[in-house]
Motif scaffolding. Structure first.
Motif, PDB file in Angstrom:
ATOM      1  N   LEU A 329       0.833  -1.200   0.000  1.00  0.00           N
ATOM      2  CA  LEU A 329       0.000   0.000   0.000  1.00  0.00           C
ATOM      3  C   LEU A 329       0.873   1.257   0.000  1.00  0.00           C
ATOM      4  CD1 LEU A 329      -2.741   1.395   0.208  1.00  0.00           C
ATOM      5  CD2 LEU A 329      -2.665   1.059   2.698  1.00  0.00           C
ATOM      6  N   SER A 330       1.931   1.261   0.780  1.00  0.00           N
ATOM      7  CA  SER A 330       2.824   2.420   0.821  1.00  0.00           C
ATOM      8  C   SER A 330       3.482   2.655  -0.541  1.00  0.00           C
ATOM      9  CB  SER A 330       3.893   2.227   1.899  1.00  0.00           C
ATOM     10  OG  SER A 330       4.778   1.173   1.566  1.00  0.00           O
ATOM     11  N   LYS A 331       3.858   1.575  -1.227  1.00  0.00           N
ATOM     12  CA  LYS A 331       4.463   1.711  -2.554  1.00  0.00           C
ATOM     13  C   LYS A 331       3.479   2.294  -3.551  1.00  0.00           C
ATOM     14  CE  LYS A 331       7.848  -2.050  -2.136  1.00  0.00           C
ATOM     15  NZ  LYS A 331       8.256  -3.383  -2.650  1.00  0.00           N
ATOM     16  N   GLU A 332       2.250   1.814  -3.498  1.00  0.00           N
ATOM     17  CA  GLU A 332       1.232   2.313  -4.421  1.00  0.00           C
ATOM     18  C   GLU A 332       0.934   3.791  -4.171  1.00  0.00           C
ATOM     19  OE1 GLU A 332      -1.341   2.553  -7.487  1.00  0.00           O
ATOM     20  OE2 GLU A 332       0.016   0.881  -7.025  1.00  0.00           O
ATOM     21  N   LEU A 333       0.866   4.183  -2.912  1.00  0.00           N
ATOM     22  CA  LEU A 333       0.627   5.592  -2.584  1.00  0.00           C
ATOM     23  C   LEU A 333       1.779   6.464  -3.082  1.00  0.00           C
ATOM     24  CD1 LEU A 333      -0.770   5.225   1.056  1.00  0.00           C
ATOM     25  CD2 LEU A 333      -2.067   5.918  -0.972  1.00  0.00           C
ATOM     26  N   LYS A 334       3.006   6.008  -2.872  1.00  0.00           N
ATOM     27  CA  LYS A 334       4.162   6.773  -3.334  1.00  0.00           C
ATOM     28  C   LYS A 334       4.184   6.884  -4.849  1.00  0.00           C
ATOM     29  CE  LYS A 334       7.116   5.721   0.657  1.00  0.00           C
ATOM     30  NZ  LYS A 334       8.319   4.994   1.122  1.00  0.00           N
ATOM     31  N   ASN A 335       3.771   5.818  -5.531  1.00  0.00           N
ATOM     32  CA  ASN A 335       3.705   5.854  -6.996  1.00  0.00           C
ATOM     33  C   ASN A 335       2.728   6.926  -7.479  1.00  0.00           C
ATOM     34  OD1 ASN A 335       5.574   3.795  -7.281  1.00  0.00           O
ATOM     35  ND2 ASN A 335       4.033   2.184  -7.429  1.00  0.00           N
ATOM     36  N   ARG A 336       1.747   7.225  -6.661  1.00  0.00           N
ATOM     37  CA  ARG A 336       0.763   8.266  -7.001  1.00  0.00           C
ATOM     38  C   ARG A 336       1.179   9.641  -6.481  1.00  0.00           C
ATOM     39  NH1 ARG A 336      -5.352   5.759  -6.595  1.00  0.00           N
ATOM     40  NH2 ARG A 336      -4.909   3.728  -7.537  1.00  0.00           N
ATOM     41  N   GLY A 337       2.384   9.701  -5.959  1.00  0.00           N
ATOM     42  CA  GLY A 337       2.882  10.969  -5.448  1.00  0.00           C
ATOM     43  C   GLY A 337       2.337  11.354  -4.095  1.00  0.00           C
ATOM     44  N   ILE A 338       1.807  10.368  -3.367  1.00  0.00           N
ATOM     45  CA  ILE A 338       1.228  10.628  -2.042  1.00  0.00           C
ATOM     46  C   ILE A 338       2.190  10.099  -0.980  1.00  0.00           C
ATOM     47  CG2 ILE A 338      -0.724  10.161  -0.515  1.00  0.00           C
ATOM     48  CD1 ILE A 338      -2.410   9.696  -3.058  1.00  0.00           C
ATOM     49  N   HIS A 339       2.696  10.984  -0.128  1.00  0.00           N
ATOM     50  CA  HIS A 339       3.674  10.600   0.885  1.00  0.00           C
ATOM     51  C   HIS A 339       3.158  10.794   2.300  1.00  0.00           C
ATOM     52  CE1 HIS A 339       6.965   9.986  -2.005  1.00  0.00           C
ATOM     53  NE2 HIS A 339       6.370  10.961  -2.692  1.00  0.00           N
ATOM     54  N   CYS A 340       1.900  11.233   2.413  1.00  0.00           N
ATOM     55  CA  CYS A 340       1.303  11.339   3.738  1.00  0.00           C
ATOM     56  C   CYS A 340      -0.211  11.236   3.608  1.00  0.00           C
ATOM     57  CB  CYS A 340       1.692  12.653   4.426  1.00  0.00           C
ATOM     58  SG  CYS A 340       1.118  14.138   3.584  1.00  0.00           S
ATOM     59  N   VAL A 341      -0.843  10.571   4.588  1.00  0.00           N
ATOM     60  CA  VAL A 341      -2.292  10.378   4.563  1.00  0.00           C
ATOM     61  C   VAL A 341      -2.832  10.429   5.990  1.00  0.00           C
ATOM     62  CG1 VAL A 341      -2.338   8.956   2.460  1.00  0.00           C
ATOM     63  CG2 VAL A 341      -2.079   7.859   4.708  1.00  0.00           C
ATOM     64  N   ASP A 342      -4.140  10.498   6.077  1.00  0.00           N
ATOM     65  CA  ASP A 342      -4.834  10.373   7.350  1.00  0.00           C
ATOM     66  C   ASP A 342      -5.727   9.146   7.252  1.00  0.00           C
ATOM     67  OD1 ASP A 342      -5.972  10.713   9.816  1.00  0.00           O
ATOM     68  OD2 ASP A 342      -7.349  12.310   9.194  1.00  0.00           O
ATOM     69  N   THR A 343      -5.478   8.145   8.072  1.00  0.00           N
ATOM     70  CA  THR A 343      -6.256   6.905   8.003  1.00  0.00           C
ATOM     71  C   THR A 343      -6.438   6.349   9.412  1.00  0.00           C
ATOM     72  OG1 THR A 343      -6.413   4.743   6.905  1.00  0.00           O
ATOM     73  CG2 THR A 343      -4.219   5.458   7.611  1.00  0.00           C
TER      74      THR A 343
END
Length: 397
Positions: A329-343
């Motif tokens: 999941l972290s790899k997929e988020l980084k691939n989308r340019g997302i490096h921080c989230v609220d979950t």
């Protein structure tokens, strides 16, 4: 091929398997609590490994793998005092390595692997050197973890049985000091978990080996063949079962003590096998073959556990689900340019290990697999979707 070469071959294959498995798992929420919670000796080991190798799964699990491999070496040395036939020591090692409880302690970051290694080290030092050489070791154990209070209690009883007054007083002091420093866990309302505990022990050893282990310990009780290994294993086992009448026990604190009985189990089996004529040995051979086969099947299930998602109806019912997802999941988020989230809290802590921090810019919310959208983040194993979440960008004015 000599016994030594076979030993190192087993050790090498074990190491390679565990290293491969370390790359297949993600950090679990319980592991993040240990890594980021109150200071402990195990936490210091893990953080030292991460400092040396970087923040990755190998560094996270390397101390557990290293302690496991050292435990295998120690068990091989200890077994020389219990098994007459050299090749039987290799069979004992193979059983030890394939035990479900040992496999999990070799790769999951918790106290079980540390306790098992420490116990084997103590037994090795106790049997190879003098009793005095264990004083410093036991004092060190008292300072690093409260779970060794069980060891001090069993050694105090063993010293009382052997009429070793000084060793009894020393272990009694360590036991009381451990209770004073770490306290006594009496959480929850009184409720019986005896059957649950028996079931967990059977799962840790596999049912056939657990039954034979119980038989071996009970047989030594009847013949009054008591040694230190018997005292440590039996007292810890009985104490855990008695405690389970009151509350749910942390099995990771007790299982290593019972695993310590394996040389006694192997010795009992070897003696029972050797005293019989060859014609009457067949049932023992079959019992061993069946037990080893179950362990091998279990190992293959663990090794190829992601294939089970093809047959498990609900992915969350998979026994390793809590140790999957986060890394991918972290790899997929980084691939989308997302490096921080609220979950949610658990996933948040897990993602932080892989460099996805907490912020209010993006909201990550898990969805049902039945309502996945093309824009969602979906994690799949062997072409089976096991996790789906929606990522929403939050406009912050």
């Amino acid at each position: 091929m000599s016994i030594r070469y076979i030993f190192f071959l087993i050790l090498g294959l074990d190491a390679l398997t565990l290293i491969f498995q370390s790359g297949e798992l993600s950090i679990s929420y319980s592991e993040t609590l240990l890594l980021n919670g109150d200071f402990s000796f195990l936490q210091a080991l893990i953080k030292s490994s991460i400092f040396i190798f970087g923040q990755n799964d190998f560094a996270l699990r390397f101390p557990m793998i290293a302690m496991h491999l050292l435990s295998v070496i120690l068990l091989f040395e200890i077994s020389k005092n219990y098994l007459k036939i050299e090749r039987n020591r290799l069979w004992l090692l193979l059983v030890f390595i394939l035990l479900p409880g040992v496999m999990s302690s070799a790769i999951i970051v918790n106290s079980a692997g540390l306790i098992l290694f420490a116990l084997l080290l103590f037994v090795y030092v106790y049997e190879k050197y003098s009793i005095k050489s264990t004083y410093f070791l036991l004092t060190f154990y008292m300072l690093i973890d409260g779970s060794f209070a069980i060891l001090f209690m069993t050694l105090a009883l063993f010293s009382l049985y052997k009429k070793e007054r000084n060793y009894f007083l020393f272990n009694l002091i360590l036991f009381l000091a451990s209770l004073f420093i770490y306290g006594i866990d009496t959480h929850g309302s009184p409720k019986g978990y005896f059957i649950d505990s028996i079931g967990i022990y059977a799962a840790i050893f596999s049912p056939l080996i657990f039954i034979y282990l119980f038989y071996a310990l009970y047989r030594r009780f009847l013949t009054k063949d008591f040694d230190m290994l018997w005292f440590i294993s039996t007292v810890a086992f009985i104490f855990s079962l008695l405690l389970s009448f009151r509350q749910r026990i942390n099995i990771e604190y007790f299982a290593p003590y019972v695993i310590l009985a394996l040389p006694l189990v192997a010795q009992t089996f070897e003696h029972s096998y050797m005293v019989r004529l060859n014609i009457f040995r067949k049932k023992y051979r079959w019992a061993f073959i069946i037990s080893l086969s179950f362990l091998l099947v279990n190992s293959l299930v663990v090794f190829f556990n992601k294939y089970l998602y093809q047959v498990v109806e609900a992915p969350k019912k998979h026994f390793s689900y809590k140790m999957h997802i986060a890394k991918e999941l972290s790899k997929e988020l980084k691939n989308r340019g997302i490096h921080c989230v609220d979950t949610d809290t658990k996933m948040q802590k897990r993602l932080e290990f892989y460099g996805v921090t907490k912020c209010n810019n993006f909201l990550l919310k898990e969805n049902s697999l039945n309502f996945a959208k093309p824009s969602d983040v979906t994690i799949s194993y062997i072409n089976r979707a096991v996790y789906n979440a929606n990522v929403t960008k939050i406009n912050i004015n």
